[in-house]
Design an enzyme around this catalytic site. Structure first.
Site, mmCIF file in Angstrom:
data_model
loop_
_atom_site.group_PDB
_atom_site.id
_atom_site.type_symbol
_atom_site.label_atom_id
_atom_site.label_comp_id
_atom_site.label_asym_id
_atom_site.label_seq_id
_atom_site.Cartn_x
_atom_site.Cartn_y
_atom_site.Cartn_z
ATOM 1 N N GLU A 1 9.516 -19.276 -9.024
ATOM 2 C CA GLU A 1 9.713 -20.630 -9.559
ATOM 3 C C GLU A 1 11.203 -20.997 -9.656
ATOM 4 O O GLU A 1 11.578 -22.140 -9.385
ATOM 5 C CB GLU A 1 9.029 -20.786 -10.922
ATOM 6 N N LEU B 1 1.619 -23.473 -4.453
ATOM 7 C CA LEU B 1 0.819 -24.694 -4.547
ATOM 8 C C LEU B 1 1.320 -25.784 -3.607
ATOM 9 O O LEU B 1 0.580 -26.692 -3.265
ATOM 10 C CB LEU B 1 0.817 -25.211 -5.996
HETATM 11 ZN ZN ZN Z 1 5.828 -22.172 -5.105
#
Ligand code: ZN
Length: 170
Positions: A131, A89
């Site tokens: 993450e 993102l």
């Molecule tokens: Zn990422």
């Protein structure tokens, strides 16, 4: 419900190590909820706190099989290796194949403040590895072979110009 602005590639916060939490208090829980809302709205399947400008070790994820939020996540064991397409993102517009462990044993603190330990594989294992990398200032393009990485950096440089134009327009 709060949607937080997502930091984009080039923002130094994405290259900074995030700090451990002493405990999952109300504030941390609220951040987990806001991060989950932000991830879904984007839409995405995983998000780390540095991506919303907060240098705390918190990740959230959600896919067809599984959802979760963890503070201070660590990978205790890993097995296998599998290649899969990834995006981020914070780098909208690029995807590249990344090699990750196929299976991981993860430990962290959930949104109730309980220490949890679980094993997971495939997509959830991939998301969690991606993450946790963010918490250490590592981006998925760092795992690419040199040639592909410089290609990705070139594309990102061009994309970054359109992000800046959007910033100005906003
Ligand atoms: Zn990422």
């Amino acid at each position: 419900m709060s949607i937080l602005p997502i930091r984009l590639y080039g923002d130094p916060v994405l290259r900074t190590r995030a700090a451990e939490l002493d405990e999952v208090d109300r504030r941390a829980r609220r951040l987990m909820n806001n991060m989950t809302d932000t991830m879904k709205e984007a839409p995405g399947i995983g998000l780390a706190a540095p991506q919303v400008g907060i240098l705390k070790r918190i990740i959230v994820w959600e896919n067809d099989q599984d959802r979760g939020a963890l503070a201070n996540p660590v990978i205790l064991e890993r097995e296998g290796s599998v290649e899969g397409e990834e995006g981020c993102l914070s780098m909208p517009g690029i995807t590249y194949p990344v090699v990750r462990s196929e299976w991981v044993l993860v430990q962290g603190v959930d949104d109730s403040g309980d220490t949890v330990k679980f094993e997971t594989r495939d997509l959830t294992a991939r998301i969690i590895q991606h993450e946790i990398d963010h918490l250490d200032g590592i981006l998925f393009i760092d795992h690419l072979p040199p040639e592909l990485r410089s290609e990705a950096l070139g594309v990102l440089r061009e994309l970054a110009e359109t992000w800046e134009q959007q910033e100005v327009a906003r």
